[in-house]
Scaffold this motif. Structure first.
Motif, PDB file in Angstrom:
ATOM      1  N   LYS A 248      -0.304  -1.747  -2.852  1.00  0.00           N
ATOM      2  CA  LYS A 248      -0.346  -0.466  -2.154  1.00  0.00           C
ATOM      3  C   LYS A 248       0.071   0.647  -3.114  1.00  0.00           C
ATOM      4  O   LYS A 248       0.641   0.385  -4.178  1.00  0.00           O
ATOM      5  CB  LYS A 248       0.579  -0.484  -0.934  1.00  0.00           C
ATOM      6  CG  LYS A 248       0.129  -1.416   0.181  1.00  0.00           C
ATOM      7  CD  LYS A 248       1.073  -1.320   1.377  1.00  0.00           C
ATOM      8  CE  LYS A 248       0.605  -2.227   2.517  1.00  0.00           C
ATOM      9  NZ  LYS A 248       1.513  -2.127   3.693  1.00  0.00           N
ATOM     10  N   ILE A 249      -0.205   1.878  -2.726  1.00  0.00           N
ATOM     11  CA  ILE A 249       0.131   3.037  -3.546  1.00  0.00           C
ATOM     12  C   ILE A 249       1.546   3.507  -3.220  1.00  0.00           C
ATOM     13  O   ILE A 249       1.914   3.637  -2.048  1.00  0.00           O
ATOM     14  CB  ILE A 249      -0.865   4.191  -3.314  1.00  0.00           C
ATOM     15  CG1 ILE A 249      -2.284   3.740  -3.659  1.00  0.00           C
ATOM     16  CG2 ILE A 249      -0.481   5.421  -4.115  1.00  0.00           C
ATOM     17  CD1 ILE A 249      -2.478   3.347  -5.103  1.00  0.00           C
ATOM     18  N   ASN A 250       2.336   3.761  -4.260  1.00  0.00           N
ATOM     19  CA  ASN A 250       3.682   4.299  -4.064  1.00  0.00           C
ATOM     20  C   ASN A 250       3.700   5.768  -4.508  1.00  0.00           C
ATOM     21  O   ASN A 250       3.355   6.655  -3.739  1.00  0.00           O
ATOM     22  CB  ASN A 250       4.699   3.469  -4.841  1.00  0.00           C
ATOM     23  CG  ASN A 250       6.121   3.931  -4.605  1.00  0.00           C
ATOM     24  OD1 ASN A 250       6.449   4.388  -3.508  1.00  0.00           O
ATOM     25  ND2 ASN A 250       6.974   3.836  -5.617  1.00  0.00           N
ATOM     26  N   LYS A 251       4.031   6.054  -5.741  1.00  0.00           N
ATOM     27  CA  LYS A 251       4.089   7.427  -6.241  1.00  0.00           C
ATOM     28  C   LYS A 251       2.713   7.889  -6.724  1.00  0.00           C
ATOM     29  O   LYS A 251       1.941   7.105  -7.286  1.00  0.00           O
ATOM     30  CB  LYS A 251       5.089   7.533  -7.402  1.00  0.00           C
ATOM     31  CG  LYS A 251       6.521   7.199  -7.036  1.00  0.00           C
ATOM     32  CD  LYS A 251       7.402   7.265  -8.276  1.00  0.00           C
ATOM     33  CE  LYS A 251       8.835   6.853  -7.971  1.00  0.00           C
ATOM     34  NZ  LYS A 251       9.679   6.859  -9.205  1.00  0.00           N
ATOM     35  N   ILE A 252       2.435   9.162  -6.511  1.00  0.00           N
ATOM     36  CA  ILE A 252       1.225   9.801  -7.054  1.00  0.00           C
ATOM     37  C   ILE A 252       1.700  10.987  -7.888  1.00  0.00           C
ATOM     38  O   ILE A 252       2.240  11.960  -7.357  1.00  0.00           O
ATOM     39  CB  ILE A 252       0.280  10.272  -5.941  1.00  0.00           C
ATOM     40  CG1 ILE A 252      -0.087   9.102  -5.025  1.00  0.00           C
ATOM     41  CG2 ILE A 252      -0.975  10.917  -6.532  1.00  0.00           C
ATOM     42  CD1 ILE A 252      -0.822   9.508  -3.768  1.00  0.00           C
ATOM     43  N   ILE A 253       1.540  10.898  -9.194  1.00  0.00           N
ATOM     44  CA  ILE A 253       2.094  11.884 -10.123  1.00  0.00           C
ATOM     45  C   ILE A 253       0.958  12.525 -10.909  1.00  0.00           C
ATOM     46  O   ILE A 253       0.125  11.836 -11.504  1.00  0.00           O
ATOM     47  CB  ILE A 253       3.110  11.228 -11.079  1.00  0.00           C
ATOM     48  CG1 ILE A 253       4.217  10.527 -10.268  1.00  0.00           C
ATOM     49  CG2 ILE A 253       3.698  12.255 -12.032  1.00  0.00           C
ATOM     50  CD1 ILE A 253       5.118   9.651 -11.090  1.00  0.00           C
ATOM     51  N   GLN A 328      -4.134   6.429 -14.834  1.00  0.00           N
ATOM     52  CA  GLN A 328      -3.514   5.127 -15.078  1.00  0.00           C
ATOM     53  C   GLN A 328      -2.769   4.676 -13.825  1.00  0.00           C
ATOM     54  O   GLN A 328      -2.276   5.497 -13.046  1.00  0.00           O
ATOM     55  CB  GLN A 328      -2.527   5.192 -16.248  1.00  0.00           C
ATOM     56  CG  GLN A 328      -3.184   5.330 -17.610  1.00  0.00           C
ATOM     57  CD  GLN A 328      -2.159   5.336 -18.733  1.00  0.00           C
ATOM     58  OE1 GLN A 328      -0.954   5.462 -18.499  1.00  0.00           O
ATOM     59  NE2 GLN A 328      -2.616   5.201 -19.962  1.00  0.00           N
ATOM     60  N   PHE A 329      -2.721   3.348 -13.644  1.00  0.00           N
ATOM     61  CA  PHE A 329      -1.911   2.752 -12.591  1.00  0.00           C
ATOM     62  C   PHE A 329      -0.910   1.809 -13.242  1.00  0.00           C
ATOM     63  O   PHE A 329      -1.231   1.116 -14.214  1.00  0.00           O
ATOM     64  CB  PHE A 329      -2.782   1.973 -11.599  1.00  0.00           C
ATOM     65  CG  PHE A 329      -3.624   2.838 -10.709  1.00  0.00           C
ATOM     66  CD1 PHE A 329      -3.151   3.265  -9.481  1.00  0.00           C
ATOM     67  CD2 PHE A 329      -4.892   3.234 -11.106  1.00  0.00           C
ATOM     68  CE1 PHE A 329      -3.915   4.066  -8.658  1.00  0.00           C
ATOM     69  CE2 PHE A 329      -5.673   4.032 -10.296  1.00  0.00           C
ATOM     70  CZ  PHE A 329      -5.182   4.451  -9.069  1.00  0.00           C
ATOM     71  N   ALA A 330       0.271   1.781 -12.706  1.00  0.00           N
ATOM     72  CA  ALA A 330       1.314   0.892 -13.220  1.00  0.00           C
ATOM     73  C   ALA A 330       2.091   0.318 -12.047  1.00  0.00           C
ATOM     74  O   ALA A 330       2.254   0.978 -11.010  1.00  0.00           O
ATOM     75  CB  ALA A 330       2.248   1.650 -14.166  1.00  0.00           C
ATOM     76  N   VAL A 331       2.565  -0.914 -12.240  1.00  0.00           N
ATOM     77  CA  VAL A 331       3.361  -1.556 -11.185  1.00  0.00           C
ATOM     78  C   VAL A 331       4.633  -0.745 -10.972  1.00  0.00           C
ATOM     79  O   VAL A 331       5.359  -0.427 -11.921  1.00  0.00           O
ATOM     80  CB  VAL A 331       3.702  -3.005 -11.559  1.00  0.00           C
ATOM     81  CG1 VAL A 331       4.602  -3.636 -10.499  1.00  0.00           C
ATOM     82  CG2 VAL A 331       2.421  -3.823 -11.713  1.00  0.00           C
ATOM     83  N   SER A 332       4.882  -0.401  -9.733  1.00  0.00           N
ATOM     84  CA  SER A 332       6.036   0.436  -9.404  1.00  0.00           C
ATOM     85  C   SER A 332       7.327  -0.359  -9.521  1.00  0.00           C
ATOM     86  O   SER A 332       7.348  -1.587  -9.339  1.00  0.00           O
ATOM     87  CB  SER A 332       5.882   0.989  -7.978  1.00  0.00           C
ATOM     88  OG  SER A 332       6.974   1.807  -7.648  1.00  0.00           O
ATOM     89  N   ASN A 337       4.944  -4.913  -3.415  1.00  0.00           N
ATOM     90  CA  ASN A 337       3.757  -4.857  -4.258  1.00  0.00           C
ATOM     91  C   ASN A 337       3.178  -3.441  -4.233  1.00  0.00           C
ATOM     92  O   ASN A 337       2.308  -3.127  -3.418  1.00  0.00           O
ATOM     93  CB  ASN A 337       2.717  -5.872  -3.774  1.00  0.00           C
ATOM     94  CG  ASN A 337       3.274  -7.287  -3.767  1.00  0.00           C
ATOM     95  OD1 ASN A 337       4.039  -7.658  -4.655  1.00  0.00           O
ATOM     96  ND2 ASN A 337       2.895  -8.064  -2.772  1.00  0.00           N
ATOM     97  N   TYR A 338       3.673  -2.606  -5.142  1.00  0.00           N
ATOM     98  CA  TYR A 338       3.269  -1.203  -5.159  1.00  0.00           C
ATOM     99  C   TYR A 338       2.801  -0.786  -6.551  1.00  0.00           C
ATOM    100  O   TYR A 338       3.263  -1.319  -7.569  1.00  0.00           O
ATOM    101  CB  TYR A 338       4.426  -0.300  -4.729  1.00  0.00           C
ATOM    102  CG  TYR A 338       4.665  -0.290  -3.238  1.00  0.00           C
ATOM    103  CD1 TYR A 338       3.965   0.584  -2.410  1.00  0.00           C
ATOM    104  CD2 TYR A 338       5.595  -1.156  -2.668  1.00  0.00           C
ATOM    105  CE1 TYR A 338       4.188   0.597  -1.045  1.00  0.00           C
ATOM    106  CE2 TYR A 338       5.824  -1.157  -1.297  1.00  0.00           C
ATOM    107  CZ  TYR A 338       5.115  -0.273  -0.487  1.00  0.00           C
ATOM    108  OH  TYR A 338       5.328  -0.264   0.865  1.00  0.00           O
ATOM    109  N   LEU A 339       1.878   0.187  -6.575  1.00  0.00           N
ATOM    110  CA  LEU A 339       1.407   0.797  -7.808  1.00  0.00           C
ATOM    111  C   LEU A 339       1.761   2.277  -7.809  1.00  0.00           C
ATOM    112  O   LEU A 339       1.685   2.936  -6.766  1.00  0.00           O
ATOM    113  CB  LEU A 339      -0.117   0.665  -7.940  1.00  0.00           C
ATOM    114  CG  LEU A 339      -0.722  -0.728  -8.073  1.00  0.00           C
ATOM    115  CD1 LEU A 339      -2.246  -0.633  -8.010  1.00  0.00           C
ATOM    116  CD2 LEU A 339      -0.291  -1.388  -9.377  1.00  0.00           C
ATOM    117  N   ASP A 340       2.136   2.789  -8.986  1.00  0.00           N
ATOM    118  CA  ASP A 340       2.275   4.232  -9.169  1.00  0.00           C
ATOM    119  C   ASP A 340       1.003   4.729  -9.840  1.00  0.00           C
ATOM    120  O   ASP A 340       0.501   4.127 -10.798  1.00  0.00           O
ATOM    121  CB  ASP A 340       3.480   4.566 -10.052  1.00  0.00           C
ATOM    122  CG  ASP A 340       4.801   4.269  -9.351  1.00  0.00           C
ATOM    123  OD1 ASP A 340       4.809   4.226  -8.109  1.00  0.00           O
ATOM    124  OD2 ASP A 340       5.815   4.075 -10.061  1.00  0.00           O
TER     125      ASP A 340
END
Length: 764
Positions: A248-253, A328-332, A337-340
């Motif tokens: 899932k999506i966590n932070k959006i920067i 880019q996406f990175a494991v939060s 199970n989150y991606l930043d």
């Protein structure tokens, strides 16, 4: 020299030049003349043998030198052309671009080609195929021959997906409804590879960001039945845990002012802004945060999916504000199970100035030049709005036509402001990567028609542009305003008005306002499709609401003026349908049908001149001068024998065009075409007998044919067409077909009938 001797001379010269190619061969080399591939055996049908033969022949390498009627002119040019001393210039172009280096037999690897053909056969279900290879030498030439004997083809008996209860296996199993692997289809390794990509694509929509097709394998069991296979889809044991996890999506920067280097990535309290689920890091505060809220399709806690991923990137690119867009996406580092998601955006220069010199042609057969000065601001109001202000001036002349000498001079200015959103009380969620836009236009143009009159035109519009997809586009102008005011009308033109009263409406003041809508569908960008289409439908509704509200009715004398000018009231509909049929990689048949009609009512007795239909010219019926046909069977040229020919206009338009296009050589392409059509008036006009639309309209079609060349210089296409009429609608009934009068050897006929068109770009 008589014809038979001439033909003999040409034949002997061609044979000599063909044979002479071998005398240029280095010692010990043979000229490779190509390969034959034969598919033998009765295990498969004749149709399948023919199809397999065609597929296998394309795989053999190298390809021999190109031939034309058995000759190799490109090789001959290469052989006789001097070797250039530098990598450019005429000699280099002649030898390496026009010419073609010889293909030597020493470059042929029989065993390699044999293995390629064997592997291809097995990869398509012919598991027990046998392949042989041999060569034949004749003098200084050599060829290859390959024989493939395929056994009966294996087909699919059953496809088995993972049956265990893991999350990933369940997700893969749930994709089987759209599998490419079908029962009783022939076995194909390429289809298996495509199926792995398909499964990966479906998993990407379910959060499996780190999965890829290589983590899947398809096992083959060929022992299950006679010439049948079972295909078993499995997850490889070496697939990492990351690939088996949905995220899932966590932070959006977002870094909206990113440059290569660390400085632009420094986080400090002053540079950080929060807007809903998005964090914007930009010390310059260049953009309003709402830009990214509307553009990025992800929100916090959304399940990752590739559609939203690509959609967000496409929308950022289509804003037209950023030079580079990187994601880019990175494991939060948070629990679960989150991606930043990180977006690095490099803006284009905010302001720019551009000077353009253009060559142009138009439908009235005028050719000319134009100078444009454009100033742009790509972030005018802080929300990625694009403001452009342009000034232009130009000259247009009719090189070949009745109006030769009646040149057109024009200058003016235009301002456009485009918002990357809908400035409206309603919301439109477009599933495409194109951001819906709002456009405001204001413009002024002064046009001077030499020896006739001048025309001032003010225009303005406000509307919306949005795309459903790459194929479907909508343009809705809530209002489109045009005000035209003629000036400096010459005595020549006034004298012509006495002879032809319809010319007077050209210099009447005109006020046109109302909504317009157009819908465009096209799939012509799909280069692999044999049949592609283009359609554009347009509706123009002028003065309708105002006319209804005021009760305007010109027939009863109730005419309403706005700024002392009667406003126009009409409905106009136009349909443009095009079909492209690809015959080969360098040839196609292009066809077009245009159907349009306009109806004036209420405050208008006639359609305004600038909104009527015209026909003929470089992009229309090319065998007739621009705007010279019709309306109907009316002959406009008969009343204008010694001065300019006025444009003929109508309320109804019907046009057909078909063109065969093919590459001739290099950048030169050729075309053969036939055009037909006409325009008509809805009402009788005593000054234009035969102009009214009637049930005899098919007998009033103008028809022309011709041929042309297109020079494709990549940055522009220069088009030349030479056309002549086959049917003239203004002749008396029974005498309109003029094919029996065609005489290319007659000077008077050529002068009257041959029309040369010079234009830029294809006609359709």
């Amino acid at each position: 020299m008589n014809n038979s001797r001439l033909l003999s001379f040409i034949f002997l010269t061609a044979v000599a030049s063909s044979c002479s190619n071998t005398r240029f061969l280095p010692e010990g080399e043979l000229l490779y003349t190509g390969a034959k591939v034969n598919v033998e055996g009765k295990e498969i049908s004749k149709k399948d043998r023919k199809a397999l033969k065609s597929e296998l022949k394309d795989l053999v390498r190298p390809k021999p030198n190109k031939t034309i009627l058995g000759l190799r002119p490109k090789l001959y040019i290469y052989n006789i052309a001097p070797t250039p001393t530098k990598d450019k210039g005429f000699r280099h172009w002649l030898k390496y671009k026009v010419g073609e280096a010889p293909v030597f037999y020493s470059k042929v690897d029989l065993e390699y080609n044999k293995s390629v053909l064997q592997n291809y056969s097995e990869n398509n279900g012919y598991f027990n195929a046998k392949t042989t290879a041999d060569s034949t030498r004749r003098g200084k030439k050599a060829s290859a021959e390959y024989i493939v004997k395929p056994a009966r083809q294996y087909t699919i008996r059953e496809v088995k997906f993972p049956t265990d209860s893991t999350v990933l296996a369940t997700a893969i199993r749930n994709t089987n409804r759209r599998t490419l692997l079908k029962k009783d289809d022939p076995y194909s390794l390429e289809v298996i590879k495509a199926e792995r990509i398909r499964i990966d694509g479906r998993l990407k929509e379910k959060g499996y960001f780190y999965f890829n097709p290589d983590y899947l394998k398809v096992q083959i069991d060929s022992t299950v039945a006679d010439h049948k296979v079972d295909l078993i889809v499995k997850i490889k044991e070496e697939a990492p845990a990351l690939a088996e996890t949905p995220y899932k999506i966590n932070k959006i920067i977002v870094y909206p002012n990113y440059t290569i280097g660390l400085d632009s990535l420094k986080d400090n309290t002053k540079s950080i802004k929060k807007h809903n689920d998005i964090t914007i890091i930009d010390s310059t505060s260049m953009f309003n945060p709402r830009v990214f809220d509307r553009t990025l399709n992800f929100s916090k806690n959304d399940l990752y999916n590739r559609t939203d991923h690509n959609l967000s990137l496409n929308r950022l690119v289509n804003l037209g504000t950023f030079k580079f867009v990187k994601n880019q996406f990175a494991v939060s580092d948070t629990t679960g199970n989150y991606l930043d998601a990180f977006y690095y955006l490099t803006p284009l220069p905010k302001k720019s100035l551009r000077l353009e010199l253009l060559a142009k042609t138009n439908s009235a057969n005028y050719t000319g030049t134009e100078l444009n000065l454009n100033w742009s601001n790509r972030n005018a109001l802080g929300g990625a709005e694009l403001l452009t202000i342009s000034a232009f001036g130009g000259l247009e002349v009719q090189v070949a036509g009745q109006n030769n000498g009646f040149n057109v001079y024009r200058f003016g200015s235009e301002a456009n402001l485009i918002w990357p959103r809908l400035v409206a009380p309603f919301k439109l969620d477009s599933p495409s990567g194109f951001v819906p836009k709002t456009k405001l236009t204001l413009g002024y143009e002064y046009q001077n028609r030499t020896k006739l009159y001048s025309l001032q035109t003010f225009k303005g519009s406000f509307g919306y542009l949005w795309k459903e997809s790459d194929r479907k586009e909508h343009l809705l102008n809530l209002t489109e305003i045009t005000y035209a005011s003629p000036q400096n009308v010459t005595a020549l033109y006034r004298d012509k008005i006495v002879e032809n009263k319809s010319l007077e409406k050209v210099i009447e003041k005109q006020l046109i306002f109302g909504p317009t809508y157009s819908y465009t569908y096209t799939n012509t960008a799909q280069k692999r499709k044999k049949n592609t289409f283009y359609y554009k439908g347009t509706v123009d509704l002028a003065g309708n609401i105002t006319g209804l509200a005021t009760g305007a009715n010109i027939k009863k004398g109730d005419t309403i003026n706005v700024f002392n000018v009667p406003f126009s009231q009409f409905i106009k509909i136009e349909n443009d349908f095009r079909h492209y049929y690809k015959l080969g990689p360098d040839s196609q048949i292009a066809s077009r049908i245009i159907v349009g009609a306009g109806y004036a009512y209420g405050n208008s007795s006639e359609m305004p001149f600038i909104k009527q239909f015209f026909i003929g010219g470089t992009n229309s019926i090319r065998a007739f001068r621009a705007r010279s046909i019709g309306p109907g069977s009316f002959d406009g040229a008969s009343t204008n024998t010694n001065s300019f020919l006025p444009d003929q206009s109508g309320d109804i338009k019907l046009e057909f065009n078909t063109e065969y296009r093919a590459k001739i050589y290099g950048l030169v392409k050729g075309a053969l075409f036939i055009d037909a059509g006409n325009i008509w008036l809805l009402n009788d006009n005593v000054e234009k007998p035969g102009a009214k639309f009637s049930k005899k309209f098919m007998s009033e079609l103008a028809v022309g044919a011709g041929a042309g060349l297109r020079f494709d210089f990549s940055f522009l296409i220069l088009r030349t067409d030479l056309a002549f009429p086959l049917r003239k609608p203004y002749l008396s009934e029974g005498n309109r077909w003029v094919m029996d009068k065609i005489d290319f050897g007659s000077g008077p006929w050529r002068k009257e009938n041959l029309i040369f068109n010079l234009a830029i770009g294809y006609p359709f």
